[in-house]
Each structure stands twice: as structure tokens, then as C-alpha cells.
Scaffold this active site. Sequence first.
Site, PDB file in Angstrom:
ATOM      1  CB  ALA A   1      -0.921   0.012   1.215  1.00 53.08           C
ATOM      2  CB  CYS A   2       0.406   4.594  -1.488  1.00 54.77           C
ATOM      3  SG  CYS A   2       0.008   4.094  -3.171  1.00 54.77           S
ATOM      4  N   GLY A   3       2.566   4.824   0.804  1.00 57.93           N
ATOM      5  CA  GLY A   3       2.903   5.530   2.027  1.00 57.93           C
ATOM      6  C   GLY A   3       2.709   7.016   1.815  1.00 57.93           C
TER       7      GLY A   3
END
Length: 478
Positions: A127-129
Site C-alpha cells: 500500500a502507498c505511504g
Amino acid sequence: LKYSSNGSEGDLHSPGRLDQALLLPFSSFFIPCSSMEGFVAASSRIHQAPTLRGAAPQASPFQHPVSEEAEPANANSGMSALALGAAGGLTLAAGNRRTRRAVRALAKAKGKWDVYPAEKVTGEKDACGVGMIANMDKEPSHELLEVCLRALACMEHRGACSSGMDSNIQMCGGDDSGDGAGVMTQIPWELFSAEVNLPEDKSNCAVGMLFLSKDTKLRIDAKTKLEKSLIAEGFDILGYRIVPVDSSCLGHNSSQTEPWMEQIFVSHPTATGMELDSLLYIARKRVEDNLSYDSLYVASLHPKTIVYKGMLKSTALLQYYRDLQDPRYKVQYALWHRRFSTNTMPRWPLAQPFRFLGHNGEINTIQGNYNWTNARSGSFEHPNFGYRMQEVLPPCRSENSDSGNLDCYVELMLRCNRELPESLMVVVPEAYKDAKGNVGDDQTTQFYEYWGALQEPWDGPALIAFCDGEYMGATLDR
């Protein structure tokens, strides 16, 4: 329910078969548990397991061929376990099953049936940060930017890169190109003033970060069209600046598609504030919608914020953009993003942050959102644009990712005199109903109920950090 084991077939509710599947009742559905620990944790929330047909039987039909062992009196005492069984159907029976016995039975079962390990779920980091930092009590400083970049580097595990670590990437000819990383910051006027002749009063100035083609003819054509559009809105072109970069840190895929980067500096003799934003928006949209992103992509064109991003790993962003290393790059706030590409292939323009937001998640209603927005574009109108409304429509474009189109739609709302927090509340509503679907009578609920009748939600899952130079914040969808 049937199962097969060692070539034989039998009923799932036959003795000794509880270790094949564990089902827990929540509301009106069943959840498979991947481990006895998860089974016990979930059952502890029920306390007393119900039965579907009368009282629980005195003896459970599920007797595992394991030896009895004494346990301390306080070891999970009072905890009920759920069992399966009853002729002709699925029945829940309450029984005092010892945790140790169940774990041993499950251990034996692992040799016969595949048990999906919980570690594969809890260990996922795909998942994106996204993050942000601000210090409005002090003067702009380079130290705050350094903190931002260190935090971004710590989020490398939240993104993806073509490192050749798995078969899927190796099939694509793996390298260390990242899916994307970037920062949105306050404009570092001190740095730019040393290289571009800028006026003292910068309230009517703006800076654009341009991704251009490396083909000289295409690059000149795109810059000429952008200049003409800006001049038509009354802007003065103050100059260009080639963005200093170090391309040696790029992977193969990134270097093959690396754009030519320049910054454009403009000013307007009279317009400031929202009027300046609207004129910049019209000038950009007029040109951008008639060119592909391979010819021109405007990462940002704003009087307060600027975006440095690319198809990079987070640890490479600082090395690639030399401006970020300059001590004259001083800011009071910054927003960063590390991308894990899901719905689209990695590309330089699709790296984040976009012009106003950084998004972690997906917009899973994007097809409906995109189509409804385009379908209604013919009826959009607002006093800020008047007869020129169609010059900025449709707001979304197919080259964008779901996050990119969300950013474009939010930008249109901003140019129609909406503030950024309000725009995101309209487009990405939070969970304002309780577990039973009831709503309150407070103003927040009334706001969501009103706009819910006018605007379809852009539903995620979504975590959105946002900034426009006036507001900085974050929100979750419902």
C-alpha cells in the site's frame, strides 16, 4: 458439506473434522479462521456461543483423537468455543474446548490440509505511504525538508519497485525503477530568486513544474503553446529554469521514459488570490487537454506550492533532484508520497503527490465517477468561468490514474470557490452513519445527507493527505 481426505469422502460434521475448517458467526455470515489463535480471539468476543436449535448438547460430536492434559484453572477459563455439527445442516454448539488441545489438533491437521498462515495477511505491506509535516510557528527552514525526506525514505517498504525479487518482475525484465515517489512543498523563493529575475512582491507570481518531451521539436512546440495560453490570460513570462537532476540513480525503466524537466515562472499585473488561481487553471487546461502527457505534463502550476516527483524509489528522490539538497530550499510545510501502483502501470506523470493531494488506496468507483463527470460536463456552469466554462471541461482525462482523476475533480471544485476540506468532504464522504445505518441531526450529518443527493461519492478505500498552501490535512473515506 463434504470434504476429501486420503481418497475418502465424508461429512464435514463427522467426528475429528473440526480441524479442517473453523467458522465463526458474525451477524448473518461466517468467517473462516486461519489459525486457532484467531478462532479463540474471535470467540472471546461472543462469550456465550449460541446454538441454532435449542440448547447445546451435553457432549460435543467433535472428539479429536488427542490425549487429555490438565491445565491451570485460569488458562482461558470461561472461554467458549464454537463447533460445527447437526445432522442435515450446520449447527453451532457451545463447548468447553481447551485452547491447548485445539492448537495441537490444528498442528496435526496442517500435515493433511493446507492452512493459510495468518502471517501472510499481517505481513502484507502493499500500500502507498503518505505523510505530511508543518511548522507554522517558525520561519521556513531546510531542516524541515530534511525531516520530510527522511520520513519518505522510511516509507520505502510501502511502495513498489522493479527489483527483480519475484517472478512477476523478472518476467518484465526487473530493475530498480520505483513505482513513484515525490514531495509537495512550499515554493522555495530564495532558491529560485538566485537564478531567475523575480519581483520583490511575489503575491501575483506562480511557478510551474513541467514534464516535457526530450524531443526538441515536441518540447519547443509544447512550451510555445503553453506560453501563448498564459499570455492570452494576461500573464507575463518571467523565465524558465532547467531542473538540475542526477539521472544516474534511475533504473532502466525509469531512464527509458524520463522526461525533460523545466520550471516556468509567470506573474500577473493585477490578479491575486482566487482570481490568479482561476486564470492559471484556464491557461493550463486549454493546452494540457490538447496534448498527451508524453508532450506536456504540468506537475504543478501554483502561486504557493510546487511538486517534485518521479518514477523513483523514495530513497532516490533526494539524489535525483539536486534542488532538494540545496540549503536555500526552505519550507514551512511538506507532503510526501511513496507509490504502490495497483490500477495503472507506473509512469512519471502518475507519481504522487498530485497538485493537491496524495492518495493511499484505490478509487474503486472510478468508472462510474469518470463517466458521470464527463456526461454532466455539458451542463456545468459557474460565474467564475461564465461563457468559458467549456474551456476547462471535462475535468478528468483517461490518461490519469484513479487518484489523478480525483485530484482533477477536486481542483475544479476549488476553482468554483470551494475550500479544499469542503471539496474533499463532498467528494470523499466519511463514515457518518452508525452500525445500524442511523444518522444523527448534527450539522456534519446534514452536510453529508445534502451533498449525497447531489454528488456520487468517490469511494475507496482511501486515505488522502491534502494541501493547497492554505490548508493541510488528511481524511479517510467511509
